[in-house]
Design a protein around this motif. Structure first.
Motif, short mmCIF file in Angstrom:
data_model
loop_
_atom_site.label_atom_id
_atom_site.label_comp_id
_atom_site.label_asym_id
_atom_site.label_seq_id
_atom_site.Cartn_x
_atom_site.Cartn_y
_atom_site.Cartn_z
N ASN A 118 0.82 -1.22 0.00
CA ASN A 118 0.00 0.00 0.00
C ASN A 118 0.85 1.26 0.00
O ASN A 118 0.49 2.26 -0.64
N PHE A 119 1.99 1.22 0.70
CA PHE A 119 2.90 2.37 0.71
C PHE A 119 3.45 2.62 -0.68
O PHE A 119 3.50 3.76 -1.15
N GLY A 120 3.84 1.54 -1.38
CA GLY A 120 4.35 1.68 -2.74
C GLY A 120 3.30 2.22 -3.68
O GLY A 120 3.58 3.08 -4.53
N ILE A 121 2.08 1.72 -3.54
CA ILE A 121 0.97 2.18 -4.39
C ILE A 121 0.71 3.67 -4.15
O ILE A 121 0.44 4.43 -5.09
N LEU A 122 0.78 4.10 -2.89
CA LEU A 122 0.57 5.52 -2.58
C LEU A 122 1.65 6.39 -3.23
O LEU A 122 1.36 7.49 -3.73
N GLN A 160 0.85 6.59 -6.87
CA GLN A 160 -0.31 7.45 -7.06
C GLN A 160 0.07 8.92 -6.96
O GLN A 160 -0.39 9.76 -7.74
N GLY A 161 0.92 9.25 -6.00
CA GLY A 161 1.38 10.62 -5.85
C GLY A 161 2.13 11.10 -7.08
O GLY A 161 1.96 12.25 -7.51
N PHE A 171 1.14 14.57 -12.81
CA PHE A 171 1.05 14.75 -14.26
C PHE A 171 -0.28 15.34 -14.71
O PHE A 171 -0.55 15.43 -15.91
N GLY A 172 -1.13 15.70 -13.76
CA GLY A 172 -2.36 16.40 -14.12
C GLY A 172 -3.61 15.55 -14.06
O GLY A 172 -3.55 14.33 -13.88
N THR A 173 -4.74 16.21 -14.22
CA THR A 173 -6.03 15.56 -14.01
C THR A 173 -6.35 14.48 -15.05
O THR A 173 -6.99 13.48 -14.75
N ALA A 174 -5.92 14.69 -16.31
CA ALA A 174 -6.21 13.70 -17.35
C ALA A 174 -5.52 12.37 -17.04
O ALA A 174 -6.13 11.30 -17.15
N VAL A 175 -4.27 12.44 -16.64
CA VAL A 175 -3.52 11.23 -16.29
C VAL A 175 -4.10 10.59 -15.03
O VAL A 175 -4.23 9.36 -14.95
N MET A 176 -4.48 11.42 -14.06
CA MET A 176 -5.10 10.90 -12.84
C MET A 176 -6.38 10.13 -13.16
O MET A 176 -6.58 9.00 -12.67
N ARG A 222 9.63 -0.82 -8.90
CA ARG A 222 8.61 -0.03 -9.58
C ARG A 222 8.69 1.44 -9.18
O ARG A 222 8.67 2.33 -10.05
N VAL A 223 8.79 1.70 -7.90
CA VAL A 223 8.82 3.09 -7.42
C VAL A 223 10.09 3.79 -7.90
O VAL A 223 10.05 4.92 -8.42
#
Length: 209
Positions: A16-20, A23-24, A29-34, A163-164
């Motif tokens: 979960n820490f890696g996923i966070l 995600q950050g 990279f902006g709303t479209a990528v999010m 990955r991170v």
């Protein structure tokens, strides 16, 4: 019980820490990528959930046969599980690769062309390597079954750590950008899979001797 639950807790926390952290980075990279990432992750879950359940069943199979002293059956089970998992994920990758636009439209309005484009880009890269996560889930199940739950934590750290690190390094290169995040995911799976295979051969060799 404490040993297994502690290892599982650490594994989930690391995951979960890696996923966070990913995600950050995606959010930067902006709303479209999010929005594209959020929709694509939902599509991913259709592939991930069968992998997790198959790995749980595999873990039970291995632990039962190992407890009964049927080592040859354990080894045969590993080969069969890898084959079945790989076959399933090849099919899943093909279906998602060619049907990704229609899947994205289930979560994103058709007028949001940039969001759909980014989501397709993500799934064409990451979704092409679903075999990697399928095999990795099997290693998680195997090492829990043979009494080495700590190995699941190690593989999770390797997968997510790679990955991170790669995501932050590659995405910082202007010529690569957000695509570096997408490529970091299957590369992390691959490295963890290789370590899982190497350790499996070592554990099998120790038991055989």
């Amino acid at each position: 019980v404490v040993r297994y639950s502690a290892a599982s807790s650490i594994q989930q926390s690391v995951m979960n820490f890696g996923i966070l952290m990913i995600q950050g980075l995606v959010n930067s990279f902006g709303t479209a990528v999010m929005a594209a990432f959020a929709a694509a992750v939902k599509i991913d879950s259709f592939a991930y959930m069968p992998a997790q359940e198959f790995a749980n069943a595999f873990s039970i199979f291995i632990s039962q046969n190992r407890g009964a002293g049927k080592e040859k059956r354990v080894q045969k089970g590993v080969r069969s599980a890898v084959t079945v998992s790989a076959a399933f994920y090849i099919c899943a990758s093909v279906l998602i690769y060619f049907g990704v636009r229609y899947l994205m439209l289930a979560f994103i309005d058709g007028s949001e062309h940039e969001i759909i484009r980014v989501g397709i880009q993500y799934l064409h890269i990451e979704g092409a390597f679903y075999c990697g996560i399928g095999i990795l889930f099997l290693w998680y199940g195997y090492y829990r079954a043979v009494g080495r739950p700590e190995m699941s934590v190690v593989l999770t750290v390797i997968s997510l750590g790679t990955r991170v690190a790669l995501a932050y390094a590659l995405s910082a290169v202007p010529a690569i950008g957000v695509v570096g995040i997408w490529w970091s995911i299957p590369i992390g799976w691959l490295i963890a899979d290789v370590v899982g295979i190497w350790c499996y051969r070592y554990v099998k060799g120790v038991r055989g001797s």
